[in-house]
Design a protein around this motif. Structure first.
Motif, short mmCIF file in Angstrom:
data_model
loop_
_atom_site.label_atom_id
_atom_site.label_comp_id
_atom_site.label_asym_id
_atom_site.label_seq_id
_atom_site.Cartn_x
_atom_site.Cartn_y
_atom_site.Cartn_z
N TYR A 66 0.87 -1.18 0.00
CA TYR A 66 0.00 0.00 0.00
C TYR A 66 0.90 1.22 0.00
O TYR A 66 1.85 1.31 0.78
CB TYR A 66 -0.90 0.02 1.23
N VAL A 67 0.60 2.19 -0.87
CA VAL A 67 1.46 3.36 -1.05
C VAL A 67 0.67 4.63 -0.75
O VAL A 67 -0.47 4.78 -1.20
CB VAL A 67 2.00 3.43 -2.50
N SER A 68 1.27 5.53 0.00
CA SER A 68 0.70 6.86 0.24
C SER A 68 1.78 7.89 -0.09
O SER A 68 2.87 7.85 0.48
CB SER A 68 0.26 7.00 1.69
N SER A 69 1.49 8.79 -1.02
CA SER A 69 2.51 9.74 -1.46
C SER A 69 1.93 11.15 -1.57
O SER A 69 0.74 11.34 -1.85
CB SER A 69 3.11 9.31 -2.80
N GLY A 119 -1.00 23.45 -2.22
CA GLY A 119 -0.78 22.32 -1.32
C GLY A 119 -0.87 20.99 -2.04
O GLY A 119 -1.22 20.91 -3.21
N SER A 120 -0.55 19.93 -1.30
CA SER A 120 -0.61 18.58 -1.84
C SER A 120 -1.06 17.63 -0.74
O SER A 120 -0.45 17.59 0.33
CB SER A 120 0.76 18.14 -2.37
N LYS A 121 -2.15 16.89 -0.98
CA LYS A 121 -2.65 15.91 -0.03
C LYS A 121 -2.15 14.52 -0.38
O LYS A 121 -1.94 14.20 -1.55
CB LYS A 121 -4.18 15.92 -0.01
N SER A 122 -1.99 13.70 0.63
CA SER A 122 -1.55 12.32 0.42
C SER A 122 -2.57 11.57 -0.43
O SER A 122 -3.78 11.68 -0.22
CB SER A 122 -1.35 11.59 1.75
N GLN A 123 -2.06 10.81 -1.40
CA GLN A 123 -2.91 10.03 -2.29
C GLN A 123 -2.57 8.54 -2.14
O GLN A 123 -1.40 8.17 -2.07
CB GLN A 123 -2.69 10.46 -3.74
N PRO A 124 -3.60 7.68 -2.09
CA PRO A 124 -3.33 6.24 -1.94
C PRO A 124 -2.97 5.59 -3.27
O PRO A 124 -3.34 6.07 -4.35
CB PRO A 124 -4.66 5.70 -1.42
N GLY A 125 -2.26 4.50 -3.20
CA GLY A 125 -1.91 3.72 -4.38
C GLY A 125 -1.49 2.32 -3.95
O GLY A 125 -1.61 1.96 -2.77
N PHE A 126 -1.02 1.53 -4.89
CA PHE A 126 -0.58 0.19 -4.55
C PHE A 126 0.58 -0.21 -5.45
O PHE A 126 0.84 0.42 -6.49
CB PHE A 126 -1.72 -0.82 -4.66
N ALA A 127 1.28 -1.24 -5.06
CA ALA A 127 2.44 -1.72 -5.81
C ALA A 127 2.54 -3.23 -5.69
O ALA A 127 2.15 -3.82 -4.68
CB ALA A 127 3.72 -1.06 -5.31
N ILE A 128 3.07 -3.85 -6.72
CA ILE A 128 3.42 -5.27 -6.69
C ILE A 128 4.89 -5.39 -7.08
O ILE A 128 5.37 -4.63 -7.93
CB ILE A 128 2.53 -6.11 -7.64
N GLY A 129 5.58 -6.30 -6.46
CA GLY A 129 7.02 -6.37 -6.72
C GLY A 129 7.61 -7.74 -6.47
O GLY A 129 6.93 -8.69 -6.08
N ALA A 135 0.40 5.02 -8.36
CA ALA A 135 0.13 6.01 -7.32
C ALA A 135 0.03 7.39 -7.95
O ALA A 135 0.95 7.82 -8.67
CB ALA A 135 1.24 5.99 -6.27
N ASP A 136 -1.08 8.08 -7.70
CA ASP A 136 -1.28 9.43 -8.21
C ASP A 136 -0.73 10.46 -7.21
O ASP A 136 -0.56 10.18 -6.02
CB ASP A 136 -2.76 9.70 -8.46
N ARG A 137 -0.50 11.65 -7.72
CA ARG A 137 -0.12 12.79 -6.89
C ARG A 137 -1.00 13.96 -7.29
O ARG A 137 -1.48 14.02 -8.42
CB ARG A 137 1.35 13.15 -7.10
N ASN A 138 -1.19 14.91 -6.38
CA ASN A 138 -1.99 16.08 -6.77
C ASN A 138 -1.44 17.36 -6.19
O ASN A 138 -0.67 17.35 -5.22
CB ASN A 138 -3.47 15.88 -6.41
N LEU A 139 -1.82 18.45 -6.81
CA LEU A 139 -1.51 19.80 -6.34
C LEU A 139 -2.81 20.59 -6.34
O LEU A 139 -3.52 20.61 -7.35
CB LEU A 139 -0.49 20.48 -7.25
N SER A 140 -3.12 21.21 -5.20
CA SER A 140 -4.35 22.01 -5.10
C SER A 140 -3.98 23.49 -5.01
O SER A 140 -3.07 23.88 -4.28
CB SER A 140 -5.16 21.58 -3.87
#
Length: 244
Positions: free
Chosen positions: A44-47, A78-88, A110-115
């Motif tokens: 689980y990824v939060s970025s 600003g930038s809020k944490s966005q969830p994502g996932f990874a397999i490896g 995993a996405d990122r955003n700027l508000s």
């Protein structure tokens, strides 16, 4: 009565010694029996993006094509944490009983955003940066002694991230429709901790890791959403389950 109590105590001690003598630590699928072993992971990824603004970041954006300001003054970015996932996948090589090197390439979604908020609330926008990337971390893992079927560890290292996918042509887009771009490849440093839990046929390793990118991942452009920003860096928290 007292004799009965002593007899009961002796029986309990004798039974406990027998059970300890019969206890055999789980094999863990033989993961620790070989210097080189392999596995796989789910994460689980939060970025989020860490932002450094220019000194004049609040000023309205002047569009040379229309010869006028096309935004009001900026109130916040600003930038809020966005969830994502990874397999490896995992490749592990044991250097000593308590020290090993690991390579864990992963495919990350995993996405990122700027508000952006402006003096005129009608102009407020959130710019999404959709990213699919390949990450190749190189980590060094320091392990404790094994206690039964449990072993704790800490790790640290570096990783390289490469974005994959097609890029949109924004040449003829209106400035207000343009996106903030990140560089195609960058490096990060990371640190984390976790534990190895041994089962009969495999070893499970829950792990939490924090990483921060080196340098500036922003692609500078002259439009309302890139111009106020001097530097972007990526902060990521990743919770993973490794199976060996």
């Amino acid at each position: 009565m007292i004799k009965n109590r002593y007899l009961l105590l002796l029986c309990l001690l004798f039974c406990s010694k027998i059970s300890l003598a019969q206890y055999v630590p789980a094999w863990g699928g033989g993961a620790d029996q070989q210097d080189l072993s392999f596995g796989f992971s789910f994460s689980y990824v939060s970025s989020d993006l860490r932002i450094v603004k220019k000194p004049d970041w609040r000023k309205p954006f002047f569009d040379a094509a229309t010869n006028k300001n096309i935004t009001d003054s900026v109130n916040s970015i600003g930038s809020k944490s966005q969830p994502g996932f990874a397999i490896g996948f995992l490749t592990r090589y044991t250097l000593t009983e308590h020290f090993e090197v690991r390579v864990t390439p992963s495919l990350v979604f995993a996405d990122r955003n700027l508000s952006y908020t402006y003096s005129n609330p009608d102009q407020n926008q959130v710019k999404q940066i959709q990213t699919t990337s390949v990450e190749v971390p190189l980590s060094f893992k320091l392990k404790s002694d094994r206690l039964g079927d449990f072993r704790a560890y800490i790790l640290g290292g570096v990783k390289y991230t490469k974005a994959i996918g097609t890029k949109k042509d924004e040449t003829n887009l209106d400035p207000l429709d343009k996106m903030v771009k990140n560089v195609g490849g960058f490096s990060s440093y990371e640190a984390g901790l976790g534990c190895d839990i041994y089962f009969e046929f495999f070893k499970l390793s829950p792990q939490i890791k924090v990483s921060n990118s080196f340098g500036n991942i922003l692609v500078p452009e002259n439009h309302p959403f890139s111009a106020p920003i001097s530097k972007l860096s990526l902060h990521t928290v990743m919770f993973s389950l490794f199976f060996e």
